[in-house]
Design an enzyme around this catalytic site. Structure first.
Site, PDB file in Angstrom:
ATOM      1  N   GLN A   1      -0.094 -13.522   5.679  1.00 23.91           N
ATOM      2  CA  GLN A   1      -1.143 -12.626   6.157  1.00 23.91           C
ATOM      3  C   GLN A   1      -2.516 -13.199   5.828  1.00 23.91           C
ATOM      4  O   GLN A   1      -2.838 -13.455   4.666  1.00 23.91           O
ATOM      5  CB  GLN A   1      -0.960 -11.246   5.509  1.00 23.91           C
ATOM      6  CG  GLN A   1      -1.781 -10.153   6.142  1.00 23.91           C
ATOM      7  CD  GLN A   1      -1.276  -8.770   5.738  1.00 23.91           C
ATOM      8  OE1 GLN A   1      -0.142  -8.621   5.301  1.00 23.91           O
ATOM      9  NE2 GLN A   1      -2.125  -7.770   5.882  1.00 23.91           N
TER      10      GLN A   1
ATOM     11  N   SER B   1      -7.834  -4.765   8.834  1.00 25.36           N
ATOM     12  CA  SER B   1      -8.709  -3.917   8.016  1.00 25.36           C
ATOM     13  C   SER B   1      -9.364  -4.704   6.892  1.00 25.36           C
ATOM     14  O   SER B   1     -10.581  -4.623   6.673  1.00 25.36           O
ATOM     15  CB  SER B   1      -7.918  -2.735   7.448  1.00 25.36           C
ATOM     16  OG  SER B   1      -7.453  -1.893   8.489  1.00 25.36           O
ATOM     17  N   ASP B   2      -8.565  -5.473   6.150  1.00 25.20           N
ATOM     18  CA  ASP B   2      -9.138  -6.278   5.073  1.00 25.20           C
ATOM     19  C   ASP B   2     -10.009  -7.401   5.618  1.00 25.20           C
ATOM     20  O   ASP B   2     -11.017  -7.763   5.002  1.00 25.20           O
ATOM     21  CB  ASP B   2      -8.032  -6.851   4.191  1.00 25.20           C
ATOM     22  CG  ASP B   2      -7.496  -5.836   3.201  1.00 25.20           C
ATOM     23  OD1 ASP B   2      -8.316  -5.174   2.537  1.00 25.20           O
ATOM     24  OD2 ASP B   2      -6.276  -5.682   3.102  1.00 25.20           O
TER      25      ASP B   2
ATOM     26  N   HIS C   1       0.802  -1.222   0.000  1.00 27.45           N
ATOM     27  CA  HIS C   1       0.000   0.000   0.000  1.00 27.45           C
ATOM     28  C   HIS C   1       0.837   1.275   0.000  1.00 27.45           C
ATOM     29  O   HIS C   1       0.287   2.358  -0.222  1.00 27.45           O
ATOM     30  CB  HIS C   1      -0.943   0.009   1.203  1.00 27.45           C
ATOM     31  CG  HIS C   1      -2.064  -0.980   1.098  1.00 27.45           C
ATOM     32  ND1 HIS C   1      -3.044  -0.898   0.140  1.00 27.45           N
ATOM     33  CD2 HIS C   1      -2.358  -2.081   1.827  1.00 27.45           C
ATOM     34  CE1 HIS C   1      -3.896  -1.903   0.275  1.00 27.45           C
ATOM     35  NE2 HIS C   1      -3.498  -2.636   1.289  1.00 27.45           N
TER      36      HIS C   1
ATOM     37  N   GLU D   1      -6.429 -12.438   5.788  1.00 28.18           N
ATOM     38  CA  GLU D   1      -7.288 -11.253   5.779  1.00 28.18           C
ATOM     39  C   GLU D   1      -8.563 -11.476   4.974  1.00 28.18           C
ATOM     40  O   GLU D   1      -9.120 -10.538   4.408  1.00 28.18           O
ATOM     41  CB  GLU D   1      -6.512 -10.046   5.239  1.00 28.18           C
ATOM     42  CG  GLU D   1      -5.668 -10.322   4.015  1.00 28.18           C
ATOM     43  CD  GLU D   1      -4.680  -9.203   3.711  1.00 28.18           C
ATOM     44  OE1 GLU D   1      -4.889  -8.075   4.193  1.00 28.18           O
ATOM     45  OE2 GLU D   1      -3.711  -9.451   2.977  1.00 28.18           O
TER      46      GLU D   1
END
Length: 257
Positions: free
Chosen positions: A152, A179-180, A51, A154
């Site tokens: 990760q 967040s995701d 990001h 998510e």
């Protein structure tokens, strides 16, 4: 001051020993700010390639800026893709955060991308920054066993497959993308929702059941402390961008309001 390559990988050993590792996220993509961050005393720093506006040309000066820092650099790759991972290995990264891993097969691909044959599929270059341009005689022998892979989770599919992912050989740590994950569970922008918190705790518990440490990004102190109480050992407690924004806003408000 340490020089490349760093063998043995102390960060990998600390995770294996379940030693709490407090870190910070880096998204400013600048060697000066990264150098300052490296002096703060964190155990590790994530240089974000997903990001943040980072690429090979911005990562190299940041790695140089962290030379001599006690903070282990971790790179979050933009995607789980072997060529991208190979290039990041060649410039000197040893610790990899792989986003959006949903299956055991994807976890296996991430591991294979970081290992030379026969253990993996990493392409061979005899002269690059990671092996000090061909001057490290035992680099091939040492590299495979000194790479750290953090995957990760998510998504709902990732949660459903957490046991298989955590059991994957070569995966060192399970990392939650709150967040995701919140968005995937129908609570976009609300990682504090009970459903999301329940999923996070479930991931931590399943990782622990497989003998793997777990981690998360938690820039709110109360959240970070709660996750540590739940057993997380790899916790990012803030970001350089967030700290910079907050501090500059506070400074301006002090004199403008």
């Amino acid at each position: 001051m340490e020089s490349l390559p760093v063998f043995p990988n102390k960060f990998k050993a600390a995770l294996a020993a379940k030693q709490v590792q407090i870190g910070c996220w880096s998204a400013l993509s600048n060697p000066i700010s990264t150098e300052v961050l490296g002096l703060a005393g964190f155990d590790w720093l994530v240089l974000d390639g997903e990001h943040a506006p980072n690429d090979i040309s911005t990562f190299i000066p940041q790695l140089m800026a962290l030379k001599g820092s006690a903070s282990a650099p971790v790179v979050r790759v933009p995607t789980n893709e072997p060529v991208i991972i190979k290039r990041l290995l060649d410039i000197g990264f040893y610790n990899f955060l792989i986003p959006f891993v949903e299956t055991k097969e994807e976890a296996e691909q991430a591991v294979a991308s970081t290992r030379y044959p026969p253990e993996g599929i990493r392409g061979v270059s005899v002269s690059h920054r990671a092996n000090m341009f061909g001057t490290v005689a035992d680099y091939f022998a040492q590299s495979n066993k000194n790479i750290t892979i953090l995957v990760q989770i998510e998504s709902q599919q990732g949660v459903d497959n957490v046991d298989a992912i955590a059991a994957t050989e070569g995966v060192d740590c399970i990392f939650v993308g709150p967040s995701d994950l919140a968005a995937a569970l129908g609570h976009l922008g609300n990682a504090s929702h009970p459903d999301v918190q329940k999923a996070i705790q479930h991931i931590f518990n399943r990782a622990s059941a497989h003998g793997k440490p777990s981690g998360i990004l938690a820039p709110v102190e109360a959240d970070a402390r709660r996750y540590l109480e739940w057993g997380a050992t790899f916790v990012a407690v803030g970001s350089d961008l967030g700290v910079f924004r907050s501090a500059t806003q506070k400074l301006a408000d002090t004199f403008k309001k």
